[in-house]
Design a protein around this motif. Structure first.
Motif, short mmCIF file in Angstrom:
data_model
loop_
_atom_site.label_atom_id
_atom_site.label_comp_id
_atom_site.label_asym_id
_atom_site.label_seq_id
_atom_site.Cartn_x
_atom_site.Cartn_y
_atom_site.Cartn_z
N MET A 1 0.86 -1.23 -0.03
CA MET A 1 -0.05 -0.07 0.00
C MET A 1 1.10 1.31 -0.09
SD MET A 1 -2.78 1.21 2.84
CE MET A 1 -3.88 -0.21 2.34
N SER A 2 0.60 2.42 -0.99
CA SER A 2 1.43 3.33 -0.82
C SER A 2 1.15 4.25 0.27
CB SER A 2 1.00 4.10 -2.34
OG SER A 2 -0.32 4.36 -2.30
N LYS A 3 1.95 5.07 0.62
CA LYS A 3 1.83 5.88 1.72
C LYS A 3 1.00 7.10 1.60
CE LYS A 3 4.77 8.80 4.85
NZ LYS A 3 6.15 9.27 5.13
N LYS A 4 0.06 7.35 2.51
CA LYS A 4 -1.10 8.44 2.41
C LYS A 4 -0.41 9.59 2.44
CE LYS A 4 -4.38 5.46 1.70
NZ LYS A 4 -5.27 5.19 0.44
N SER A 5 -1.12 11.00 2.11
CA SER A 5 -0.85 12.08 2.19
C SER A 5 -1.71 12.87 2.64
CB SER A 5 -0.26 12.37 0.82
OG SER A 5 0.87 11.78 0.16
N THR A 6 -1.31 14.14 2.87
CA THR A 6 -2.44 15.03 2.92
C THR A 6 -2.88 15.68 1.52
OG1 THR A 6 -1.02 16.97 3.03
CG2 THR A 6 -1.50 15.97 5.13
N LYS A 7 -4.11 16.34 1.47
CA LYS A 7 -4.27 16.66 0.14
C LYS A 7 -3.25 17.94 -0.33
CE LYS A 7 -9.35 16.13 0.50
NZ LYS A 7 -10.93 16.71 0.49
N LEU A 8 -2.69 18.67 0.45
CA LEU A 8 -1.81 19.68 -0.03
C LEU A 8 -0.47 19.02 -0.62
CD1 LEU A 8 -1.08 22.67 -0.56
CD2 LEU A 8 -0.18 22.65 1.92
N GLU A 9 -0.11 18.10 0.28
CA GLU A 9 1.16 17.06 -0.09
C GLU A 9 0.81 16.48 -1.61
OE1 GLU A 9 2.90 15.99 4.14
OE2 GLU A 9 1.46 14.76 3.03
N GLU A 10 -0.16 15.84 -1.73
CA GLU A 10 -0.39 15.21 -2.95
C GLU A 10 -0.68 16.09 -4.13
OE1 GLU A 10 -0.60 11.87 -4.87
OE2 GLU A 10 -0.39 11.96 -2.67
N LEU A 11 -1.07 17.42 -3.93
CA LEU A 11 -1.23 18.19 -4.89
C LEU A 11 0.23 18.74 -5.16
CD1 LEU A 11 -2.95 20.52 -6.47
CD2 LEU A 11 -2.49 21.89 -4.54
N HIS A 12 1.14 18.91 -4.36
CA HIS A 12 2.68 19.22 -4.57
C HIS A 12 3.41 18.05 -5.34
CE1 HIS A 12 2.74 22.46 -1.12
NE2 HIS A 12 2.03 22.85 -2.25
N HIS A 13 2.89 16.96 -5.13
CA HIS A 13 3.39 15.88 -5.60
C HIS A 13 3.11 15.70 -7.10
CE1 HIS A 13 5.08 14.21 -1.81
NE2 HIS A 13 4.03 13.55 -1.50
N THR A 14 1.73 16.09 -7.45
CA THR A 14 1.34 16.13 -8.79
C THR A 14 1.96 17.15 -9.63
OG1 THR A 14 -0.92 15.35 -8.00
CG2 THR A 14 -0.83 16.41 -10.11
N PHE A 15 2.13 18.35 -8.96
CA PHE A 15 2.84 19.46 -9.56
C PHE A 15 4.38 19.12 -9.94
CE2 PHE A 15 0.00 23.21 -7.85
CZ PHE A 15 -0.93 22.67 -8.87
N LYS A 16 5.00 18.45 -8.96
CA LYS A 16 6.49 18.30 -9.25
C LYS A 16 6.54 17.15 -10.21
CE LYS A 16 8.57 18.91 -4.72
NZ LYS A 16 9.24 18.62 -3.64
N GLU A 17 5.76 15.90 -10.17
CA GLU A 17 5.92 14.89 -11.07
C GLU A 17 5.51 15.08 -12.73
OE1 GLU A 17 3.37 11.65 -9.69
OE2 GLU A 17 4.35 11.33 -7.52
#
Length: 439
Positions: A1-17
């Motif tokens: 199972m992948s590590k869960k994030s906050t919504k802001l963290e996941e948004l930042h991951h999306t922008f970076k990736e």
């Protein structure tokens, strides 16, 4: 199972990736016009015969100026005079630019709460919309950490005036670690304190799927009752203000109890992390075995007790130790307990500290309390915006504001386009198409 994030963290991951930045999206002014519409809807209590400047124009100038590195009334006026030609693209300015006194007085007459709530709601919808478009919802923690804490704006107080001492104004803030923004606020009167303010604010919120954290001041029976009635959970710090309760809990987590919990799944975790030039070792304990506590029924929803032991080992060989105890409505869920006990510091580090460091709120010397409060409210809105986009700039929020001030007309629409769902959706589609192309 992948590590869960906050919504802001996941948004930042999306922008970076996907390499999404202000340079890769279609620039538009949709968000500006949405915010302007809300500014125009704020009730204007001034007598029409004295009105020279439109209220919506004044509110938007303050908003734009705060983005552009202005912090005080005089700086806001200077910004507006330098950027008057650009401001007229969105504002009427029938009598030119207001003076700093006009900004201070007019902002001090409005009720900014509706504008704050609606603007924050718009930003939350943006975050949710982008994550949905990127199909990232499955990576988000089911329960979000929401922290309650007070902040004093020290500069607004005076020890001596013609009317005697003027106390600095204090704000009770409710901060979402999930979205990285202040959700609600309550300015505290001089004859009251945080406790009733926190209960009043929480009573108005839908707390479903939230874990509320608070310091020892708000570890109150009335507060946990409000949280549980709002369908929320809590992890609240327990300190000596609770007297015997604190002593009993501290005594319960003795060496024998700790060894027992270390051997039980979901009840113990140890982390080792670099911190302040040294190494921080934290040990987390949580237990549902609380039948021994005779007054547990008085704390609505009390289900478990938590304990965190921290050792900060500095490079010179010194070790600092700290023990913290918590009352919780969650079960023996170590992930939730660790997130909640650590996450509470988000309100201090990401909201209160940023307000003081990035926006100089602690130096806000507005003795007109409503003006000072409303200026802080506007700063929270701008802070929320910067928190969303900062990863794409790869700069601190303080540095983003400074760079904005150097080329405001060329940068502000780019920055705010990062919060437009349609622009981001197009950028997501473009980035995904690039990744699918064969090399």
């Amino acid at each position: 199972m992948s590590k869960k994030s906050t919504k802001l963290e996941e948004l930042h991951h999306t922008f970076k990736e996907l390499g999404i930045s202000p340079e890769t999206i279609e620039t538009n002014d949709t968000l500006i016009r949405k915010i302007k519409k809300q500014a125009d809807s704020v009730p204007d209590y001034r007598h029409p015969s004295y009105v020279r400047h439109l209220l919506g124009d004044i509110i938007m100038i303050v908003f734009f100026a705060l983005l552009g590195n202005a912090d005080e009334w005089g700086e806001i006026e200077s910004f507006a005079r330098k950027k008057e030609k650009w401001l007229r693209k969105y504002l009427e300015l029938p009598n030119g630019v207001p003076t700093d006194d006009t900004f201070r007085i007019v902002i001090g007459t409005i009720n900014s709460e509706h504008f704050f709530r609606v603007t924050v709601s718009i930003l939350m919808q943006v975050v949710d919309g982008i994550l949905q478009a990127a199909d990232r919802q499955e990576n988000i923690h089911k329960k979000s950490i929401v922290s309650v804490d007070g902040k004093v704006s020290c500069g607004s107080g005076r020890k001596t005036t013609e009317c005697g001492e003027v106390k600095a104004f204090q704000t009770l803030n409710v901060y979402s670690n999930d979205y990285g923004m202040c959700l609600c606020q309550k300015f505290i009167g001089e004859k009251t304190n945080e406790i009733p303010a926190a209960q009043e604010v929480l009573r108005m919120m839908d707390l479903k799927d939230m874990i509320i954290t608070a310091d020892a001041m708000n570890c109150q029976k009335g507060t946990v009752k409000v949280i549980r009635e709002g369908k929320g959970d809590y992890v609240l710090a327990l300190k000596r203000n609770q007297g015997v309760f604190y002593e009993e809990v501290a005594g319960y987590f003795d060496g024998e109890c700790q060894e027992k919990l270390k051997g039980k799944e979901g009840c113990y975790r140890k982390t080792v992390e670099p911190e302040h030039g040294g190494v921080a070792v934290r040990e987390y304990y949580i237990t549902e075995e609380i039948g021994w506590y005779s007054d547990k029924e008085e704390w609505k929803g009390l289900r478990s007790l938590g304990y965190v032991h921290k050792e900060l080992r500095s490079g010179d060989g010194k070790t600092e130790k700290e023990d913290r105890y918590y009352i919780c409505s969650i079960g023996e869920n170590m992930e939730e307990f660790e997130r909640a006990s650590r996450g509470h510091w988000g309100i201090e580090n990401n909201l209160h500290w940023q307000l003081d460091f990035t926006f100089k709120d602690d130096k806000n010397r507005s003795m007109g309390k409503t003006g000072g409060k409303n200026l802080q409210t506007m700063k929270k809105i701008v802070l929320s915006i910067l928190n969303i986009v900062k990863v794409s700039y790869r700069l601190s929020m303080k540095r983003i504001r400074y760079e904005m001030s150097l080329d405001y007309e060329g940068e502000v629409e780019k920055l705010l386009s990062m919060l437009d769902e349609e622009s981001i959706k197009k950028a997501l589609e473009s980035a995904e198409n690039r990744q699918k192309k064969p090399v």
